[in-house]
Design a protein around this motif. Structure first.
Motif, PDB file in Angstrom:
ATOM      1  N   GLY A  50      15.648  40.575 -18.667  1.00 40.94           N
ATOM      2  CA  GLY A  50      16.857  41.835 -19.056  1.00 40.94           C
ATOM      3  C   GLY A  50      18.219  41.528 -18.516  1.00 40.94           C
ATOM      4  O   GLY A  50      18.355  40.265 -17.653  1.00 40.94           O
ATOM      5  N   ASP A  51      18.954  42.169 -18.852  1.00 41.27           N
ATOM      6  CA  ASP A  51      20.538  41.990 -18.199  1.00 41.27           C
ATOM      7  C   ASP A  51      20.588  42.133 -16.779  1.00 41.27           C
ATOM      8  O   ASP A  51      20.428  43.216 -16.146  1.00 41.27           O
ATOM      9  CB  ASP A  51      21.348  43.073 -18.883  1.00 41.27           C
ATOM     10  CG  ASP A  51      22.602  42.739 -18.540  1.00 41.27           C
ATOM     11  OD1 ASP A  51      23.188  41.552 -17.690  1.00 41.27           O
ATOM     12  OD2 ASP A  51      23.693  43.373 -18.961  1.00 41.27           O
ATOM     13  N   ARG A  52      20.906  41.085 -15.994  1.00 40.88           N
ATOM     14  CA  ARG A  52      20.699  41.006 -14.615  1.00 40.88           C
ATOM     15  C   ARG A  52      21.816  41.439 -14.100  1.00 40.88           C
ATOM     16  O   ARG A  52      22.302  41.588 -12.621  1.00 40.88           O
ATOM     17  CB  ARG A  52      20.359  39.745 -14.016  1.00 40.88           C
ATOM     18  CG  ARG A  52      19.058  39.207 -14.528  1.00 40.88           C
ATOM     19  CD  ARG A  52      18.502  38.065 -13.862  1.00 40.88           C
ATOM     20  NE  ARG A  52      19.465  37.060 -13.493  1.00 40.88           N
ATOM     21  CZ  ARG A  52      19.906  35.852 -14.356  1.00 40.88           C
ATOM     22  NH1 ARG A  52      19.343  35.740 -15.249  1.00 40.88           N
ATOM     23  NH2 ARG A  52      20.681  35.244 -13.874  1.00 40.88           N
ATOM     24  N   SER A  53      23.089  41.558 -14.735  1.00 36.47           N
ATOM     25  CA  SER A  53      24.617  41.785 -14.236  1.00 36.47           C
ATOM     26  C   SER A  53      24.434  43.117 -13.474  1.00 36.47           C
ATOM     27  O   SER A  53      25.552  43.170 -12.517  1.00 36.47           O
ATOM     28  CB  SER A  53      25.585  41.905 -15.295  1.00 36.47           C
ATOM     29  OG  SER A  53      25.203  43.038 -16.254  1.00 36.47           O
ATOM     30  N   GLY A  54      23.573  44.194 -13.480  1.00 37.32           N
ATOM     31  CA  GLY A  54      23.785  45.331 -12.944  1.00 37.32           C
ATOM     32  C   GLY A  54      23.098  45.380 -11.336  1.00 37.32           C
ATOM     33  O   GLY A  54      22.886  46.398 -10.863  1.00 37.32           O
ATOM     34  N   ILE A  55      22.221  44.231 -11.454  1.00 38.03           N
ATOM     35  CA  ILE A  55      21.375  44.112 -10.260  1.00 38.03           C
ATOM     36  C   ILE A  55      22.297  44.059  -9.013  1.00 38.03           C
ATOM     37  O   ILE A  55      23.175  43.104  -8.675  1.00 38.03           O
ATOM     38  CB  ILE A  55      20.388  42.921  -9.972  1.00 38.03           C
ATOM     39  CG1 ILE A  55      19.448  43.417 -11.250  1.00 38.03           C
ATOM     40  CG2 ILE A  55      19.498  42.953  -8.883  1.00 38.03           C
ATOM     41  CD1 ILE A  55      18.301  42.136 -11.535  1.00 38.03           C
ATOM     42  N   LYS A  56      22.192  44.888  -7.984  1.00 40.31           N
ATOM     43  CA  LYS A  56      23.067  44.844  -6.769  1.00 40.31           C
ATOM     44  C   LYS A  56      22.072  45.053  -5.414  1.00 40.31           C
ATOM     45  O   LYS A  56      21.282  45.983  -5.463  1.00 40.31           O
ATOM     46  CB  LYS A  56      23.867  45.980  -6.769  1.00 40.31           C
ATOM     47  CG  LYS A  56      24.833  46.049  -7.772  1.00 40.31           C
ATOM     48  CD  LYS A  56      25.742  44.836  -7.750  1.00 40.31           C
ATOM     49  CE  LYS A  56      26.885  44.740  -8.921  1.00 40.31           C
ATOM     50  NZ  LYS A  56      27.533  43.611  -8.919  1.00 40.31           N
ATOM     51  N   ILE A  57      21.701  43.811  -4.722  1.00 38.51           N
ATOM     52  CA  ILE A  57      20.805  43.921  -3.677  1.00 38.51           C
ATOM     53  C   ILE A  57      21.641  43.367  -2.337  1.00 38.51           C
ATOM     54  O   ILE A  57      22.350  42.366  -2.453  1.00 38.51           O
ATOM     55  CB  ILE A  57      19.703  42.892  -3.821  1.00 38.51           C
ATOM     56  CG1 ILE A  57      18.882  43.596  -5.293  1.00 38.51           C
ATOM     57  CG2 ILE A  57      18.811  43.134  -2.709  1.00 38.51           C
ATOM     58  CD1 ILE A  57      17.683  42.626  -5.679  1.00 38.51           C
ATOM     59  N   LYS A  58      21.358  44.114  -1.390  1.00 45.71           N
ATOM     60  CA  LYS A  58      22.275  43.490   0.050  1.00 45.71           C
ATOM     61  C   LYS A  58      21.626  42.526   0.614  1.00 45.71           C
ATOM     62  O   LYS A  58      20.244  42.636   0.670  1.00 45.71           O
ATOM     63  CB  LYS A  58      22.382  44.868   0.960  1.00 45.71           C
ATOM     64  CG  LYS A  58      23.244  44.832   1.797  1.00 45.71           C
ATOM     65  CD  LYS A  58      23.687  46.044   2.585  1.00 45.71           C
ATOM     66  CE  LYS A  58      24.629  45.848   3.872  1.00 45.71           C
ATOM     67  NZ  LYS A  58      24.954  46.945   4.597  1.00 45.71           N
ATOM     68  N   TYR A  59      21.950  41.444   0.751  1.00 44.60           N
ATOM     69  CA  TYR A  59      21.610  40.489   1.766  1.00 44.60           C
ATOM     70  C   TYR A  59      21.894  40.588   3.134  1.00 44.60           C
ATOM     71  O   TYR A  59      23.023  40.570   3.482  1.00 44.60           O
ATOM     72  CB  TYR A  59      22.190  39.003   1.206  1.00 44.60           C
ATOM     73  CG  TYR A  59      21.355  37.898   1.828  1.00 44.60           C
ATOM     74  CD1 TYR A  59      20.391  37.408   1.447  1.00 44.60           C
ATOM     75  CD2 TYR A  59      22.206  37.316   2.834  1.00 44.60           C
ATOM     76  CE1 TYR A  59      19.805  36.089   2.003  1.00 44.60           C
ATOM     77  CE2 TYR A  59      21.870  35.949   3.430  1.00 44.60           C
ATOM     78  CZ  TYR A  59      20.585  35.677   3.110  1.00 44.60           C
ATOM     79  OH  TYR A  59      20.057  34.528   3.715  1.00 44.60           O
ATOM     80  N   VAL A  60      20.830  40.846   3.942  1.00 43.84           N
ATOM     81  CA  VAL A  60      21.049  41.097   5.409  1.00 43.84           C
ATOM     82  C   VAL A  60      20.201  40.237   6.313  1.00 43.84           C
ATOM     83  O   VAL A  60      18.953  39.865   6.008  1.00 43.84           O
ATOM     84  CB  VAL A  60      20.790  42.402   5.508  1.00 43.84           C
ATOM     85  CG1 VAL A  60      20.875  42.629   7.315  1.00 43.84           C
ATOM     86  CG2 VAL A  60      21.367  43.398   4.899  1.00 43.84           C
ATOM     87  N   VAL A  61      20.927  39.353   7.226  1.00 44.84           N
ATOM     88  CA  VAL A  61      20.259  38.414   8.118  1.00 44.84           C
ATOM     89  C   VAL A  61      20.285  39.268   9.540  1.00 44.84           C
ATOM     90  O   VAL A  61      21.331  39.287   9.995  1.00 44.84           O
ATOM     91  CB  VAL A  61      20.780  37.093   8.398  1.00 44.84           C
ATOM     92  CG1 VAL A  61      20.111  36.388   9.108  1.00 44.84           C
ATOM     93  CG2 VAL A  61      20.930  36.453   6.938  1.00 44.84           C
ATOM     94  N   ALA A 231      11.759  45.682 -13.344  1.00 48.53           N
ATOM     95  CA  ALA A 231      12.010  47.045 -13.507  1.00 48.53           C
ATOM     96  C   ALA A 231      13.219  47.252 -14.539  1.00 48.53           C
ATOM     97  O   ALA A 231      13.182  48.655 -14.970  1.00 48.53           O
ATOM     98  CB  ALA A 231      12.607  47.547 -12.067  1.00 48.53           C
ATOM     99  N   LEU A 232      13.780  46.239 -15.064  1.00 47.14           N
ATOM    100  CA  LEU A 232      14.880  46.316 -16.334  1.00 47.14           C
ATOM    101  C   LEU A 232      13.922  46.789 -17.228  1.00 47.14           C
ATOM    102  O   LEU A 232      13.055  46.082 -17.754  1.00 47.14           O
ATOM    103  CB  LEU A 232      15.731  45.145 -16.068  1.00 47.14           C
ATOM    104  CG  LEU A 232      16.420  44.545 -15.138  1.00 47.14           C
ATOM    105  CD1 LEU A 232      16.947  43.259 -15.383  1.00 47.14           C
ATOM    106  CD2 LEU A 232      17.714  45.573 -15.012  1.00 47.14           C
TER     107      LEU A 232
END
Length: 356
Positions: A50-61, A231-232
């Motif tokens: 699906g359209d991934r443009s709306g996926i927002k995931i925080k990258y945390v180290v 999940a999209l």
């Protein structure tokens, strides 16, 4: 001989296609002059992401914590010491003592990787083991054997063990008096590790922990990213029954080999679980197999979509990194590290950098 030639030619032709299951050779008819056969495999399923443009995931180290470094340094100090029998004839282990133990850990009655050792030196209070382990060893007498119950933390790197209860059978072999190495003896020991000073090793420890945290952050981000794709609403993944069945059988065989290696037969194992082999496959393996295959298909499509390749320069950099980290010769690394494994690491890192 002709059949062998034709079979190999058919295999080569089939392998040029994207297949998902192992080829099956089926003979339909045999006569004095010919053999009619079919080479069958299931094509790799086509999926729609699906359209991934709306996926927002925080990258945390996560930051490297002082106590993490301290725990590793404690283990380092053990390697830069020598032990002798305690002159005080101590017979009960207490916080601060360096002890020698044998231990065997099991989860759900099954041994797990890294959960067994004999003649292991441990400094009580160093927090080198899971919370609760060292405190339960305190008070043990030399020669005593004891079962220790602990729970793996929720954020444990090996996800199969996270939040799981484990029982360790521990035997206390000795309580030792530790003497720090000095002078030439210390220099020789450091040299054997490839270092010139203790300070160099501490810096190395910090880098190893930092690299591990980056890897954990990458893995966490990737898992969440893949889950978000699944999940999209417009993501479509249809798995042929043959692919799913093969994945379940492959996983079942891996588990069976592990069980047999531990000296338990499958009949007793399923009796302990309270279910049959078919129920185990359906209730335990099916869901995880669907997830594993789906994740793999999405990963492959993303690699193809981004046109990610491993170049000669990438391989050289990967081998040099491994050689530097392991204090090894690059030619030795090339012999020891499988090329496909190196390629997998390269592709994975490139993909993470593109999607995060």
């Amino acid at each position: 001989m002709l059949i062998d030639v034709e079979y190999k030619a058919a295999i080569e032709l089939l392998m040029k296609e994207k297949i998902a299951t192992k080829p099956t050779f089926i003979i339909n008819a045999i006569s004095s002059e010919s053999v009619e056969a079919v080479l069958r495999s299931v094509a790799m399923p086509k999926i729609k992401i699906g359209d991934r443009s709306g996926i927002k995931i925080k990258y945390v180290v996560e930051k490297v914590k002082d106590e993490e470094v301290k725990g590793e340094v404690s283990q380092l100090e053990l390697m830069l010491q020598k032990s002798v029998d305690s002159k005080d004839k101590i017979i009960i282990a207490k916080d601060g003592d360096t002890i020698n133990i044998d231990f065997l850990g099991k989860v759900d009655g099954i041994k797990f990787e890294g959960g067994e050792s004999k003649g292991f030196d441990l400094k009580l209070g160093s927090k080198s083991f899971i919370d609760g382990f060292e405190s339960q060893v305190e008070g043990m007498k030399i020669g005593e054997e004891k079962n220790i119950k602990v729970i793996f933390p929720e954020q444990y790197p090996e996800k199969k063990l996270a939040n799981k209860e484990a029982i360790f059978t521990v035997k206390l072999n000795a309580i030792k008096e530790i003497i720090n190495l000095e002078g030439d003896e210390l220099k020789e020991k450091l040299k054997s590790f490839g270092f010139n000073s203790k300070e160099e090793i501490v810096l190395r420890i910090k880098k190893v922990i930092a690299d591990k945290k980056i890897k954990e952050a990458d893995d966490k981000y990737f898992r969440e990213y893949i889950d978000a794709i699944i999940a999209l609403k417009d993501t479509k993944i249809t798995l042929p029954e043959e692919i799913l069945s093969q994945e379940i059988e492959d996983e079942f065989k891996r588990i069976e080999a592990q069980i047999l290696q531990q000296g338990m037969n499958m009949k007793d194992y399923f009796k302990m679980l309270g279910m049959s082999a078919d129920e185990f496959k359906k209730n335990t393996l099916k869901e995880s197999s669907i997830k594993r295959v789906s994740d793999g298909l999405i990963y492959s499509q993303l690699i193809e979509e981004f046109k990610i390749k491993a170049t000669e320069k990438d391989f050289t950099a990967e081998y040099e990194r491994i050689a530097k980290d392991s204090k090894s010769n690059i030619e030795e690394v090339k012999k020891q590290v499988n090329m496909s494994s190196a390629e997998s690491n390269i592709l994975y890192k490139k993909l993470i950098n593109l999607i995060k």
